[in-house]
Design a protein around this motif. Structure first.
Motif, PDB file in Angstrom:
ATOM      1  N   HIS A  25       1.065  -1.260  -0.017  1.00 52.91           N
ATOM      2  CA  HIS A  25      -0.207   0.562  -0.099  1.00 52.91           C
ATOM      3  C   HIS A  25       1.230   1.007   0.124  1.00 52.91           C
ATOM      4  CE1 HIS A  25      -3.752   2.628   0.527  1.00 52.91           C
ATOM      5  NE2 HIS A  25      -2.818   2.943   1.477  1.00 52.91           N
ATOM      6  N   ARG A  26       1.958   1.604   0.626  1.00 52.69           N
ATOM      7  CA  ARG A  26       2.816   2.335   0.954  1.00 52.69           C
ATOM      8  C   ARG A  26       3.425   2.303  -0.795  1.00 52.69           C
ATOM      9  NH1 ARG A  26       6.439   1.462   6.071  1.00 52.69           N
ATOM     10  NH2 ARG A  26       7.040   3.947   5.084  1.00 52.69           N
ATOM     11  N   LEU A  27       3.702   1.865  -0.791  1.00 53.70           N
ATOM     12  CA  LEU A  27       4.336   1.849  -2.465  1.00 53.70           C
ATOM     13  C   LEU A  27       3.282   2.626  -3.346  1.00 53.70           C
ATOM     14  CD1 LEU A  27       6.962  -1.699  -3.184  1.00 53.70           C
ATOM     15  CD2 LEU A  27       7.213   0.972  -1.837  1.00 53.70           C
ATOM     16  N   HIS A  28       2.222   2.052  -3.168  1.00 54.10           N
ATOM     17  CA  HIS A  28       1.220   2.526  -3.975  1.00 54.10           C
ATOM     18  C   HIS A  28       1.287   3.275  -4.287  1.00 54.10           C
ATOM     19  CE1 HIS A  28      -2.444   2.260  -6.591  1.00 54.10           C
ATOM     20  NE2 HIS A  28      -2.747   2.313  -5.767  1.00 54.10           N
ATOM     21  N   LEU A  29       0.186   3.950  -3.010  1.00 53.71           N
ATOM     22  CA  LEU A  29       0.829   5.180  -2.389  1.00 53.71           C
ATOM     23  C   LEU A  29       1.836   6.455  -3.040  1.00 53.71           C
ATOM     24  CD1 LEU A  29      -0.899   5.754   0.975  1.00 53.71           C
ATOM     25  CD2 LEU A  29      -2.066   6.203  -1.478  1.00 53.71           C
ATOM     26  N   ARG A  30       2.630   6.370  -3.227  1.00 49.82           N
ATOM     27  CA  ARG A  30       3.997   7.010  -3.397  1.00 49.82           C
ATOM     28  C   ARG A  30       3.388   6.410  -4.887  1.00 49.82           C
ATOM     29  NH1 ARG A  30       5.849   5.824   1.907  1.00 49.82           N
ATOM     30  NH2 ARG A  30       7.515   6.693   2.523  1.00 49.82           N
ATOM     31  N   LEU A  31       3.715   5.547  -5.864  1.00 52.40           N
ATOM     32  CA  LEU A  31       3.325   6.172  -7.410  1.00 52.40           C
ATOM     33  C   LEU A  31       1.847   6.798  -8.072  1.00 52.40           C
ATOM     34  CD1 LEU A  31       4.572   3.552  -9.552  1.00 52.40           C
ATOM     35  CD2 LEU A  31       2.887   2.064  -9.519  1.00 52.40           C
ATOM     36  N   GLU A  32       1.069   6.883  -7.136  1.00 53.63           N
ATOM     37  CA  GLU A  32      -0.005   7.343  -7.324  1.00 53.63           C
ATOM     38  C   GLU A  32       0.244   8.653  -7.756  1.00 53.63           C
ATOM     39  OE1 GLU A  32      -3.423   7.239  -5.004  1.00 53.63           O
ATOM     40  OE2 GLU A  32      -4.097   5.270  -5.974  1.00 53.63           O
ATOM     41  N   GLN A  92      16.528   0.439 -14.019  1.00 52.45           N
ATOM     42  CA  GLN A  92      16.990  -0.273 -14.298  1.00 52.45           C
ATOM     43  C   GLN A  92      18.168  -0.370 -12.980  1.00 52.45           C
ATOM     44  OE1 GLN A  92      19.384   1.472 -17.347  1.00 52.45           O
ATOM     45  NE2 GLN A  92      17.304   0.549 -18.911  1.00 52.45           N
ATOM     46  N   TYR A  93      18.499   0.451 -12.331  1.00 51.48           N
ATOM     47  CA  TYR A  93      19.345   0.196 -10.515  1.00 51.48           C
ATOM     48  C   TYR A  93      18.630  -0.741 -10.001  1.00 51.48           C
ATOM     49  CZ  TYR A  93      22.528   1.655  -7.882  1.00 51.48           C
ATOM     50  OH  TYR A  93      23.519   1.476  -6.194  1.00 51.48           O
ATOM     51  N   ILE A  94      17.156  -0.857  -9.256  1.00 53.03           N
ATOM     52  CA  ILE A  94      16.589  -1.526  -8.438  1.00 53.03           C
ATOM     53  C   ILE A  94      16.256  -2.718  -9.076  1.00 53.03           C
ATOM     54  CG2 ILE A  94      14.406  -1.212  -7.379  1.00 53.03           C
ATOM     55  CD1 ILE A  94      13.989   1.455  -7.742  1.00 53.03           C
ATOM     56  N   ASP A  95      16.203  -2.618 -10.455  1.00 55.31           N
ATOM     57  CA  ASP A  95      15.760  -3.713 -11.045  1.00 55.31           C
ATOM     58  C   ASP A  95      16.930  -5.115 -10.617  1.00 55.31           C
ATOM     59  OD1 ASP A  95      13.188  -3.625 -11.470  1.00 55.31           O
ATOM     60  OD2 ASP A  95      13.970  -3.824 -13.678  1.00 55.31           O
ATOM     61  N   ARG A 114       6.151   3.890 -21.363  1.00 53.93           N
ATOM     62  CA  ARG A 114       6.114   2.627 -21.009  1.00 53.93           C
ATOM     63  C   ARG A 114       7.601   2.543 -20.010  1.00 53.93           C
ATOM     64  NH1 ARG A 114      11.066  -0.495 -21.949  1.00 53.93           N
ATOM     65  NH2 ARG A 114      12.468   1.444 -22.041  1.00 53.93           N
ATOM     66  N   VAL A 115       8.387   3.096 -19.926  1.00 49.95           N
ATOM     67  CA  VAL A 115       9.268   3.078 -18.438  1.00 49.95           C
ATOM     68  C   VAL A 115       8.286   3.492 -16.935  1.00 49.95           C
ATOM     69  CG1 VAL A 115      11.112   4.566 -17.060  1.00 49.95           C
ATOM     70  CG2 VAL A 115      11.532   4.181 -19.842  1.00 49.95           C
ATOM     71  N   ARG A 116       7.319   4.215 -17.132  1.00 50.49           N
ATOM     72  CA  ARG A 116       6.505   4.291 -15.767  1.00 50.49           C
ATOM     73  C   ARG A 116       5.903   2.661 -15.928  1.00 50.49           C
ATOM     74  NH1 ARG A 116       5.088   8.170 -13.234  1.00 50.49           N
ATOM     75  NH2 ARG A 116       7.250   8.881 -14.078  1.00 50.49           N
ATOM     76  N   ARG A 117       5.593   1.730 -16.783  1.00 52.77           N
ATOM     77  CA  ARG A 117       4.699   0.693 -16.320  1.00 52.77           C
ATOM     78  C   ARG A 117       5.416  -0.418 -16.469  1.00 52.77           C
ATOM     79  NH1 ARG A 117       1.496   3.825 -16.536  1.00 52.77           N
ATOM     80  NH2 ARG A 117       1.698   3.020 -13.834  1.00 52.77           N
ATOM     81  N   GLN A 118       7.059  -1.023 -16.132  1.00 50.50           N
ATOM     82  CA  GLN A 118       8.163  -1.309 -15.699  1.00 50.50           C
ATOM     83  C   GLN A 118       8.313  -0.866 -14.405  1.00 50.50           C
ATOM     84  OE1 GLN A 118      10.210  -4.069 -17.104  1.00 50.50           O
ATOM     85  NE2 GLN A 118      10.955  -3.654 -15.239  1.00 50.50           N
ATOM     86  N   ARG A 125       5.684  -2.527 -12.699  1.00 51.02           N
ATOM     87  CA  ARG A 125       5.589  -4.241 -12.434  1.00 51.02           C
ATOM     88  C   ARG A 125       6.771  -4.387 -11.254  1.00 51.02           C
ATOM     89  NH1 ARG A 125       5.834  -3.591 -17.718  1.00 51.02           N
ATOM     90  NH2 ARG A 125       7.273  -3.002 -18.529  1.00 51.02           N
ATOM     91  N   THR A 126       7.983  -3.839 -11.497  1.00 52.37           N
ATOM     92  CA  THR A 126       9.412  -3.873 -10.751  1.00 52.37           C
ATOM     93  C   THR A 126       8.238  -3.544  -9.153  1.00 52.37           C
ATOM     94  OG1 THR A 126      11.146  -3.945 -12.256  1.00 52.37           O
ATOM     95  CG2 THR A 126      11.133  -3.127  -9.395  1.00 52.37           C
ATOM     96  N   LEU A 127       7.588  -2.597  -9.204  1.00 56.01           N
ATOM     97  CA  LEU A 127       6.853  -2.740  -7.479  1.00 56.01           C
ATOM     98  C   LEU A 127       5.611  -3.636  -7.298  1.00 56.01           C
ATOM     99  CD1 LEU A 127       6.397   1.910  -7.684  1.00 56.01           C
ATOM    100  CD2 LEU A 127       8.364   0.086  -6.362  1.00 56.01           C
ATOM    101  N   ASN A 128       4.842  -4.074  -8.309  1.00 57.82           N
ATOM    102  CA  ASN A 128       3.975  -4.671  -7.617  1.00 57.82           C
ATOM    103  C   ASN A 128       5.034  -6.436  -7.111  1.00 57.82           C
ATOM    104  OD1 ASN A 128       1.795  -4.092  -8.177  1.00 57.82           O
ATOM    105  ND2 ASN A 128       2.010  -3.985 -10.843  1.00 57.82           N
ATOM    106  N   GLU A 129       5.873  -6.599  -7.892  1.00 58.89           N
ATOM    107  CA  GLU A 129       6.479  -7.701  -8.008  1.00 58.89           C
ATOM    108  C   GLU A 129       8.395  -7.400  -7.052  1.00 58.89           C
ATOM    109  OE1 GLU A 129       8.081  -9.081 -11.661  1.00 58.89           O
ATOM    110  OE2 GLU A 129       6.183  -8.633 -11.759  1.00 58.89           O
TER     111      GLU A 129
END
Length: 191
Positions: free
Chosen positions: A3-10, A57-60, A120-124, A127-131
């Motif tokens: 949830h905290r990641l989701h709020l920041r992504l929003e 890329q760094y996070i991944d 495209r970069v944002r959707r990647q 996905r990283t945050l979802n996983e």
């Protein structure tokens, strides 16, 4: 996604949409630089896109090296807060790190080309945050060039503040390129 990641992504999505709308409102002036040595709106968008691409890329990469990641501590928290404060102060301006500035050339793609690439970069990133593995939430996952290592929450906070910082820059660019030519020379001084 946590949830905290989701709020920041929003928050990041909202800030980015506003910034892109500001750049688009300039129309054909989005490529116009306000003065010597300054960026156009398109270059600001390119800079943010390059930065977000590199962060993702760094996070991944770091997620793949999960076992070697240190926990974020009090010093990390303090440095992150200082970075947030510095980015929010309207009178402070920063030069982009050399390696990042070098990736923002004088001639950049049009906003119409940059927008779908950023999507495209944002959707990647999404996905990283979802996983994103729960055990890594408080691990140092991204190295900011000035404040050092940050955990994923602090990284997203930085990304939001970075976009907001550049929104102020776009406001200055908009005033400068919208001003009639020869209007008191103020266009050449602001950055």
């Amino acid at each position: 996604m946590n949830h905290r990641l989701h709020l920041r992504l929003e928050q990041l999505e909202q800030a980015t949409t506003r910034l892109l709308d500001m750049a688009q409102a300039l129309g054909d002036k989005s490529h116009q630089v306000p003065g010597p040595g300054q960026w156009s709106a398109d270059q600001v968008v390119q800079h943010l896109l390059v930065a977000e691409t590199g962060i993702g890329q760094y996070i991944d990469k770091k997620v793949q090296q999960a076992e070697g990641l240190d926990k974020a501590g009090l010093l990390t928290f303090v440095k992150s807060r200082m970075l947030r404060l510095a980015l929010r102060l309207p009178f402070l301006r920063f030069k982009a790190p050399r390696y990042l500035a070098a990736l923002t050339p004088d001639t950049v793609p049009t906003l119409a080309e940059l927008r779908p690439e950023w999507e495209r970069v944002r959707r990647q990133l999404e996905r990283t945050l979802n996983e994103f593995p729960s055990p890594l939430l408080n691990r140092m996952i991204f190295k900011h060039p000035r404040s050092g290592m940050l955990n994923i929450y602090q990284t997203l906070d930085f990304m939001v503040d970075h976009v907001l910082h550049h929104q102020r820059q776009l406001e200055r660019i908009t005033k400068a390129v919208a001003a009639p030519a020869g209007a008191d020379g103020a266009r050449q001084r602001g950055r």
